[in-house]
Design a protein around this motif. Structure first.
Motif, PDB file in Angstrom:
ATOM      1  N   THR A  57       0.861  -1.180   0.000  1.00  0.00           N
ATOM      2  CA  THR A  57       0.000   0.000   0.000  1.00  0.00           C
ATOM      3  C   THR A  57       0.893   1.225   0.000  1.00  0.00           C
ATOM      4  O   THR A  57       1.844   1.310   0.780  1.00  0.00           O
ATOM      5  N   THR A  58       0.599   2.182  -0.878  1.00  0.00           N
ATOM      6  CA  THR A  58       1.477   3.325  -1.032  1.00  0.00           C
ATOM      7  C   THR A  58       0.701   4.527  -1.561  1.00  0.00           C
ATOM      8  O   THR A  58      -0.510   4.469  -1.756  1.00  0.00           O
ATOM      9  N   ALA A  59       1.418   5.628  -1.765  1.00  0.00           N
ATOM     10  CA  ALA A  59       0.852   6.833  -2.369  1.00  0.00           C
ATOM     11  C   ALA A  59       1.406   6.950  -3.779  1.00  0.00           C
ATOM     12  O   ALA A  59       2.535   6.527  -4.046  1.00  0.00           O
ATOM     13  N   GLY A  60       0.631   7.527  -4.674  1.00  0.00           N
ATOM     14  CA  GLY A  60       1.119   7.580  -6.039  1.00  0.00           C
ATOM     15  C   GLY A  60       0.693   8.803  -6.812  1.00  0.00           C
ATOM     16  O   GLY A  60      -0.392   9.351  -6.598  1.00  0.00           O
ATOM     17  N   HIS A  61       1.590   9.227  -7.702  1.00  0.00           N
ATOM     18  CA  HIS A  61       1.267  10.229  -8.717  1.00  0.00           C
ATOM     19  C   HIS A  61       2.076   9.873  -9.947  1.00  0.00           C
ATOM     20  O   HIS A  61       3.277  10.120 -10.005  1.00  0.00           O
ATOM     21  N   HIS A  62       1.420   9.249 -10.915  1.00  0.00           N
ATOM     22  CA  HIS A  62       2.131   8.824 -12.126  1.00  0.00           C
ATOM     23  C   HIS A  62       2.394  10.031 -13.009  1.00  0.00           C
ATOM     24  O   HIS A  62       1.497  10.846 -13.235  1.00  0.00           O
ATOM     25  N   PRO A  63       3.632  10.184 -13.510  1.00  0.00           N
ATOM     26  CA  PRO A  63       3.951  11.367 -14.317  1.00  0.00           C
ATOM     27  C   PRO A  63       3.161  11.479 -15.607  1.00  0.00           C
ATOM     28  O   PRO A  63       3.078  12.562 -16.184  1.00  0.00           O
ATOM     29  N   ARG A  64       2.558  10.361 -16.090  1.00  0.00           N
ATOM     30  CA  ARG A  64       1.789  10.421 -17.329  1.00  0.00           C
ATOM     31  C   ARG A  64       0.301  10.195 -17.096  1.00  0.00           C
ATOM     32  O   ARG A  64      -0.455   9.939 -18.011  1.00  0.00           O
ATOM     33  N   LYS A  65      -0.137  10.281 -15.829  1.00  0.00           N
ATOM     34  CA  LYS A  65      -1.560  10.156 -15.507  1.00  0.00           C
ATOM     35  C   LYS A  65      -1.943  11.261 -14.535  1.00  0.00           C
ATOM     36  O   LYS A  65      -1.152  11.700 -13.730  1.00  0.00           O
ATOM     37  N   ASP A  66      -3.192  11.717 -14.623  1.00  0.00           N
ATOM     38  CA  ASP A  66      -3.653  12.800 -13.759  1.00  0.00           C
ATOM     39  C   ASP A  66      -4.012  12.266 -12.375  1.00  0.00           C
ATOM     40  O   ASP A  66      -4.415  11.119 -12.208  1.00  0.00           O
ATOM     41  N   GLY A  67      -3.900  13.138 -11.373  1.00  0.00           N
ATOM     42  CA  GLY A  67      -4.394  12.817 -10.046  1.00  0.00           C
ATOM     43  C   GLY A  67      -3.375  12.194  -9.121  1.00  0.00           C
ATOM     44  O   GLY A  67      -2.333  11.685  -9.548  1.00  0.00           O
ATOM     45  N   TYR A  68      -3.709  12.252  -7.816  1.00  0.00           N
ATOM     46  CA  TYR A  68      -2.911  11.633  -6.761  1.00  0.00           C
ATOM     47  C   TYR A  68      -3.705  10.457  -6.202  1.00  0.00           C
ATOM     48  O   TYR A  68      -4.933  10.534  -6.058  1.00  0.00           O
ATOM     49  N   TYR A  69      -3.000   9.372  -5.860  1.00  0.00           N
ATOM     50  CA  TYR A  69      -3.699   8.149  -5.490  1.00  0.00           C
ATOM     51  C   TYR A  69      -3.191   7.554  -4.180  1.00  0.00           C
ATOM     52  O   TYR A  69      -2.009   7.663  -3.845  1.00  0.00           O
ATOM     53  N   PHE A  70      -4.111   6.909  -3.480  1.00  0.00           N
ATOM     54  CA  PHE A  70      -3.857   6.031  -2.351  1.00  0.00           C
ATOM     55  C   PHE A  70      -4.172   4.644  -2.889  1.00  0.00           C
ATOM     56  O   PHE A  70      -5.320   4.357  -3.240  1.00  0.00           O
ATOM     57  N   VAL A  71      -3.165   3.765  -3.009  1.00  0.00           N
ATOM     58  CA  VAL A  71      -3.319   2.571  -3.828  1.00  0.00           C
ATOM     59  C   VAL A  71      -2.688   1.353  -3.164  1.00  0.00           C
ATOM     60  O   VAL A  71      -1.737   1.462  -2.393  1.00  0.00           O
ATOM     61  N   SER A  72      -3.247   0.179  -3.477  1.00  0.00           N
ATOM     62  CA  SER A  72      -2.725  -1.090  -2.969  1.00  0.00           C
ATOM     63  C   SER A  72      -2.457  -2.025  -4.147  1.00  0.00           C
ATOM     64  O   SER A  72      -3.342  -2.251  -4.980  1.00  0.00           O
ATOM     65  N   TYR A  73      -1.221  -2.569  -4.223  1.00  0.00           N
ATOM     66  CA  TYR A  73      -0.821  -3.475  -5.300  1.00  0.00           C
ATOM     67  C   TYR A  73      -0.542  -4.874  -4.750  1.00  0.00           C
ATOM     68  O   TYR A  73      -0.068  -5.026  -3.630  1.00  0.00           O
ATOM     69  N   ASP A  74      -0.801  -5.880  -5.576  1.00  0.00           N
ATOM     70  CA  ASP A  74      -0.341  -7.236  -5.303  1.00  0.00           C
ATOM     71  C   ASP A  74       0.983  -7.415  -6.053  1.00  0.00           C
ATOM     72  O   ASP A  74       1.000  -7.486  -7.292  1.00  0.00           O
ATOM     73  N   LEU A  75       2.087  -7.481  -5.338  1.00  0.00           N
ATOM     74  CA  LEU A  75       3.400  -7.548  -5.970  1.00  0.00           C
ATOM     75  C   LEU A  75       3.667  -8.884  -6.656  1.00  0.00           C
ATOM     76  O   LEU A  75       4.556  -8.983  -7.497  1.00  0.00           O
ATOM     77  N   SER A  76       2.905  -9.915  -6.306  1.00  0.00           N
ATOM     78  CA  SER A  76       3.126 -11.223  -6.917  1.00  0.00           C
ATOM     79  C   SER A  76       2.466 -11.345  -8.286  1.00  0.00           C
ATOM     80  O   SER A  76       2.881 -12.162  -9.109  1.00  0.00           O
ATOM     81  N   THR A  77       1.457 -10.504  -8.547  1.00  0.00           N
ATOM     82  CA  THR A  77       0.719 -10.598  -9.813  1.00  0.00           C
ATOM     83  C   THR A  77       0.777  -9.317 -10.644  1.00  0.00           C
ATOM     84  O   THR A  77       0.486  -9.345 -11.841  1.00  0.00           O
ATOM     85  N   GLY A  78       1.105  -8.179 -10.010  1.00  0.00           N
ATOM     86  CA  GLY A  78       1.080  -6.900 -10.716  1.00  0.00           C
ATOM     87  C   GLY A  78      -0.305  -6.279 -10.776  1.00  0.00           C
ATOM     88  O   GLY A  78      -0.504  -5.265 -11.453  1.00  0.00           O
ATOM     89  N   LYS A  79      -1.263  -6.844 -10.057  1.00  0.00           N
ATOM     90  CA  LYS A  79      -2.629  -6.330 -10.078  1.00  0.00           C
ATOM     91  C   LYS A  79      -2.807  -5.211  -9.047  1.00  0.00           C
ATOM     92  O   LYS A  79      -2.186  -5.212  -7.980  1.00  0.00           O
ATOM     93  N   THR A  80      -3.688  -4.276  -9.362  1.00  0.00           N
ATOM     94  CA  THR A  80      -4.097  -3.253  -8.408  1.00  0.00           C
ATOM     95  C   THR A  80      -5.292  -3.773  -7.627  1.00  0.00           C
ATOM     96  O   THR A  80      -6.323  -4.107  -8.212  1.00  0.00           O
TER      97      THR A  80
END
Length: 313
Positions: A57-80
């Protein structure tokens, strides 16, 4: 195992792949694991990340996408697993503090980092309110207009106390454990001992002034990591610094030639990871694991070429 998000160069197609992938390196066997592509990657922050098993679980702001996010990823699958479009200010244990600002108020909210569930809101009537940090009792401090610092109970979001600051109180204020640090001039700092609310030192720290604070839009976060009740480990352009907060005195310095430290991250009570660069133009940083028992040596991993590490903006 060291993991990092990065873009990489596809040798077969002869091009950079702009979908971010997770690269993993086993420090014990010194081998890389297969990369995992994240098709819905919306960012990552070194300053706010919670890892439970394979769930990040982390914070995110992708340089090529709009908005700021509070997000959770599954590192074993690459799924959000889930994401919320909201601006994260800080990680507090297993919880994440977010902020919403308008012309008439500032609202801080706390979320559970595992489930993403909303826990509480606290609304300030001012439009400019900045988060200062968390003390040893898990109380949050927020710097308001008119030199007021509000103390919020992070368990339920209730207002506990307010500190009225006398001049000079400085523009940047940080709280860690039992200490509140004020930057009153470019290199001059003042330290308040929170249990007594007394100033215990005021000093021009000169070359050590850069080892205290990292400024962001909504806050000035504490760079160092506390390693005891009074001492922190931090860094500047010259290397690693051990600093006695209670007396305002550096105790030790260790050069990390020929590298410049970009970031320090705690992985246990005695172990830390440093992200290093040889110079400003280096695209491929090195990573070193150090131990408090011996800061003069460590395990170094050089990021392979044709992989550009993802950096939060």
């Amino acid at each position: 195992c060291i993991c990092f998000f990065a873009w990489y160069h596809n040798e077969e197609l002869g091009r950079w792949e702009w979908e971010v992938s997770l690269f993993s390196y086993d420090m014990a066997t010194k081998t890389e694991k297969p990369l995992i592509v994240f098709e819905d990657f919306v960012g990552f922050s070194n300053y706010a990340m919670l890892l439970k098993g394979d769930v990040l679980t982390t914070a995110g702001h992708h340089p090529r996408k709009d908005g700021y996010y509070f997000v959770s990823y599954d590192l074993s699958t690459g799924k959000t697993l889930w994401k919320k479009e909201i601006d994260v200010v800080s990680q507090i244990g297993d919880r994440f503090l977010t902020v919403k600002k308008t012309e008439s108020y500032t609202e801080y909210s706390l979320f559970d980092g595992i489930t993403g569930n909303h826990l509480w809101d606290f609304q300030f009537k001012e439009s400019d309110v900045y988060f200062c940090g968390v003390d040893a009792r898990n109380m949050g401090y927020f710097y308001r207009e008119n030199a007021i610092v509000s103390q919020i109970n992070l368990q339920d979001g209730s207002l506990l106390d307010e500190i009225f600051l006398s001049y000079p109180y400085g523009s940047n204020i940080c709280v860690k454990e039992n200490y509140m640090i004020f930057q009153i001039e470019q290199q001059a700092f003042q330290c308040l001992f929170l249990p007594t609310k007394q100033v215990i030192w005021t000093k021009n720290l000169k070359e050590y002034s850069s080892c205290f604070m990292h400024e962001t839009f909504y806050s000035a976060s504490w760079i160092g990591q506390m390693i005891s009740e009074k001492e922190m480990i931090s860094y500047d352009n010259e290397g690693i610094i051990l600093f006695d907060i209670h007396t305002g005195t550096p105790t030790k310095r260790f050069q990390v030639d020929p590298y410049k430290i970009e970031y320090i991250h705690r992985i246990s009570n005695t172990s830390f990871i440093l992200e290093l660069k040889d110079d400003e133009n280096q695209l491929f940083p090195s990573i070193i694991q150090i131990e408090l028992s011996d800061l003069t040596s460590g395990i170094v991993y050089k990021l392979p070429e044709k992989k550009e590490i993802y950096r939060s903006e």
